[in-house]
Design an enzyme around this catalytic site. Sequence first.
Site, PDB file in Angstrom:
ATOM      1  N   LYS A 126       0.816  -1.212   0.000  1.00  0.00           N
ATOM      2  CA  LYS A 126       0.000   0.000   0.000  1.00  0.00           C
ATOM      3  C   LYS A 126       0.852   1.266   0.000  1.00  0.00           C
ATOM      4  O   LYS A 126       2.049   1.247   0.279  1.00  0.00           O
ATOM      5  CB  LYS A 126      -0.991  -0.032   1.165  1.00  0.00           C
ATOM      6  CG  LYS A 126      -2.083  -1.071   0.907  1.00  0.00           C
ATOM      7  CD  LYS A 126      -3.236  -0.999   1.857  1.00  0.00           C
ATOM      8  CE  LYS A 126      -4.340  -1.974   1.401  1.00  0.00           C
ATOM      9  NZ  LYS A 126      -5.458  -2.043   2.349  1.00  0.00           N
ATOM     10  N   ARG A 164      -3.156 -10.664   4.747  1.00  0.00           N
ATOM     11  CA  ARG A 164      -3.555 -10.603   3.340  1.00  0.00           C
ATOM     12  C   ARG A 164      -2.421  -9.968   2.539  1.00  0.00           C
ATOM     13  O   ARG A 164      -2.102  -8.785   2.725  1.00  0.00           O
ATOM     14  CB  ARG A 164      -4.845  -9.792   3.191  1.00  0.00           C
ATOM     15  CG  ARG A 164      -5.404  -9.722   1.774  1.00  0.00           C
ATOM     16  CD  ARG A 164      -6.687  -8.903   1.753  1.00  0.00           C
ATOM     17  NE  ARG A 164      -7.288  -8.869   0.426  1.00  0.00           N
ATOM     18  CZ  ARG A 164      -6.976  -7.986  -0.517  1.00  0.00           C
ATOM     19  NH1 ARG A 164      -6.077  -7.051  -0.263  1.00  0.00           N
ATOM     20  NH2 ARG A 164      -7.560  -8.032  -1.706  1.00  0.00           N
TER      21      ARG A 164
END
Length: 345
Positions: free
Chosen positions: A279, A314
Amino acid sequence: MTYVRPIPLADATRPEGALPLAGGPLFFDRVEILERGRPPVVLPAAELDAATLAPLTAPRPPVAGLAMDRPQIMGILNVTPDSFSDGGRFAALPEALAQAQALVAAGADILDIGGESTRPGAVEVEPAEEIRRTAPVIEMLRGQGIAVPVSIDTRKAPVAEAALKAGADLVNDVAALTWDAGLAAVAATREAPVCLMHAQGTPQTMQADPRYDDVLLDVYDWLAERIRAAEAAGIPRARIVTDPGIGFGKTLEHNLALLRRLSLFHGLGCPILLGASRKRFIGTLAGEPLADRRMAGSVAVALAGAAQGAQILRVHDVRETRQALILWQAITREAAETAAERRQA
């Protein structure tokens, strides 16, 4: 209101009086008491009553057949043309199947298949198109004998219904059952576990100046409310996973605040899913503008999450995360075994 955050011990050592963290491999003997507008206070865990300790220590039931007593790796498979890291690479069925097989071979415990990008600024996808992208992949995986659990990453009831019929096991909803009123009923009727993720705003608006009074406690309260809503819809807490939603309506500072005290969310009594892979905040801190070159930073965040007791990680980089977890677990286990030997000597 008072919030209680267990402070995990740095390794798997269990001193006298230490308690298991959510039934997993970590322990804690101190807690941090948090209240809005007041500085944190650290207390011995032994000073808390049994009712307060119960959600922090109780073992979590399996989710989609996966034990929640250790970190499990969720491999990301985006069958989209526009996801922020790998958009377009696995949009065609042959490429999607090959990537799913590669993720399983690399050590994924569960696959998370998504047909709609929820990156900042992403455009909503019609349910029929999202079904077209995801259901055939799940059907083919099951047809090929791939038995690992599959999660469908969707906000929409028709997409979840089609995926569950095709062989999916879990619904991973970035909107925590607030986008489509029918999704809770689908999960309840099919007795499917759900992951409830926090997000402020929609993908189109979430990064437009997100604000909180206290990001850690605001996210906690919001997830607690969504758990109550899911239970009212017929989804028992034993089938609920929570996700603080790193990067979804959060600044870099918000993300770091959540990661530093991630163990607070054990107080909700549900497994914690951490999805921070590749991210933007990782690229900002590390000076790496390209998402697919943020593997090292992503592994570092995953290990930090595991050290706070997160049960599901994840990730895009399954092989590297698996290797890092194996080493981390071996080192902490060795420390615990050495400490136990010293106590017995």
